[in-house]
Design an enzyme around this catalytic site. Structure first.
Site, mmCIF file in Angstrom:
data_model
loop_
_atom_site.group_PDB
_atom_site.id
_atom_site.type_symbol
_atom_site.label_atom_id
_atom_site.label_comp_id
_atom_site.label_asym_id
_atom_site.label_seq_id
_atom_site.Cartn_x
_atom_site.Cartn_y
_atom_site.Cartn_z
ATOM 1 N N THR A 41 0.838 -1.201 0.000
ATOM 2 C CA THR A 41 0.000 0.000 0.000
ATOM 3 C C THR A 41 0.872 1.248 0.000
ATOM 4 O OG1 THR A 41 -1.937 -1.059 0.947
ATOM 5 C CG2 THR A 41 -1.675 1.277 1.417
ATOM 6 N N HIS A 44 1.826 1.793 -3.449
ATOM 7 C CA HIS A 44 0.677 2.312 -4.205
ATOM 8 C C HIS A 44 0.414 3.786 -3.855
ATOM 9 C CE1 HIS A 44 0.045 -1.588 -5.767
ATOM 10 N NE2 HIS A 44 -0.641 -2.110 -4.762
HETATM 11 ZN ZN LIG Z 1 -0.253 -2.113 5.006
#
Ligand SMILES: [Zn+2]
Ligand SMILES: [Zn+2]
Length: 360
Positions: A41, A44
């Site tokens: 994440t 990202h």
């Molecule tokens: Zn995470």
């Protein structure tokens, strides 16, 4: 204090000197960070994928998987005290809305998400709330457990939801034995009597999966759907936990799910295209999963502190955060037990734990 801040998308975050956070509200808690997890994440976020959903103004401090020691508390805080070792639920919640009263923390109408919606924990200190603090055994080293605060809780939450479906005699397929999947396998082994089949492209990840409780492993070399069908006598699995859900894994995952079975989407990035006739005629369920509840994290920590769930991560000092991002991105975080730098017992004040290939 020093903090890892993102100044621009598609550019490496940098270490800045910034003011320490301070107690504002009565239930605020300032935590001295002992470990902050890095996962996909974060990659990202750097790529700008979360900008449309969050719109968080730059620059801000990354880090949504945090553990450390209570440093300062607001006037209304009674559940933790200065010096306590804590792991933090990723979303400080209001405690008053319908979802909070049902214990459904991720759907709080007023939740914040440090590291995504405001300053996170890749820093010396983080501001959170009393409701987010899970108190730990004082001997716990925060950097050993930080990644459980997001990668771990996400895997646990999906397994916890699937428990009623995983009675003895059932089969559960785990797609992806990386950062989340390797925790999911341990949770399945600890909490259920189901037969566990693990699918991954990486033979090293499958070796680790066997050590953690997988009954069968399948190399994801193109024949994985057929292999799962063969292992289940043609029926498919009762439950598929898809920790990848991109690059075709999502179509495989649904295809591996048997009649009246349930396909749990946990990873993200792909697209499902399924004729609705296939869904109704077989009564297959597709179930979304986002992080987990406060109680999920508290329960997971019981498993971690009794040795039934162990994290396989590598730690870096905060100064080496760029290496941590690069190694995660390039898949260079090797399987194996926690690797500690520098020497055992000389815990750097601020380190980053990198889960192997988490996509939480
Ligand atoms: Zn995470
Ligand atoms: Zn709420």
């Amino acid at each position: 204090m020093k903090a890892v801040r993102l100044h621009a998308f598609h550019a490496q975050p940098v270490i800045d000197e910034v003011p320490e956070p301070t107690v504002g509200e009565p239930l605020d808690v300032i935590v001295k960070i002992g470990g902050a997890g890095v996962c996909r994440t974060d990659l990202h976020i750097i790529e700008g994928q979360w900008d449309a959903a969050m719109g968080t103004p730059l620059p801000y401090i990354l880090g949504h998987e945090n553990a450390g020691w209570v440093h300062q508390v607001g006037s209304g805080v009674t559940n933790v005290a200065v010096g306590d070792t804590v792991i933090l639920h990723p979303t400080p919640t209001c405690g008053l809305c319908r979802a909070c009263r049902a214990g459904d923390d991720m759907h709080c109408v007023a939740a914040e998400f440090p590291g995504l919606s405001r300053d996170g924990g890749m820093a010396e200190y983080l501001r959170t709330s009393a409701r987010a603090c899970v108190k730990l055994d004082p001997q716990t080293r925060p950097a050993d457990v930080a990644a459980l605060a997001d990668a771990g809780i996400t895997a646990y939450h999906a397994v916890r939801k699937a428990i009623p479906l995983l009675y003895p005699g059932t089969t559960c397929v785990v797609i992806g034995a990386g950062g989340l999947g390797h925790i999911g396998i341990q949770c399945l082994a600890a909490l259920t009597a189901t037969r566990i089949i693990v699918v991954d492209r990486n033979p090293d990840a499958l070796k680790l999966a066997e050590q953690l409780g997988a009954h069968h492993t399948v190399v994801g070399d193109g024949g994985q759907v057929g292999a799962v069908r063969d292992l289940t006598g043609g029926a498919g699995a009762n439950v598929v936990l898809d920790f990848v859900a991109e690059q075709g894994a999502e179509q495989d995952g649904f295809a591996m799910t048997g009649r009246a079975g349930s396909y749990f989407v946990i990873g993200y990035g792909g697209q499902l295209q399924i004729p609705t006739l296939d869904i109704i005629s077989t009564e297959r369920n597709i179930i979304g999963n986002i992080v987990g509840t406060y109680n999920d994290l508290a329960e997971l920590m019981v498993l971690a502190q009794t040795g039934r769930v162990t994290l396989h991560t590598r730690t870096y000092p905060m100064e080496a955060v760029a290496d941590a991002f690069a190694d995660l991105d390039a898949g260079r975080v090797p399987p194996g037990p926690n690797i500690r730098t520098p020497q055992e017992g000389q815990w750097p004040r601020n380190c980053v734990s990198v889960t192997k290939r988490a996509s939480c």
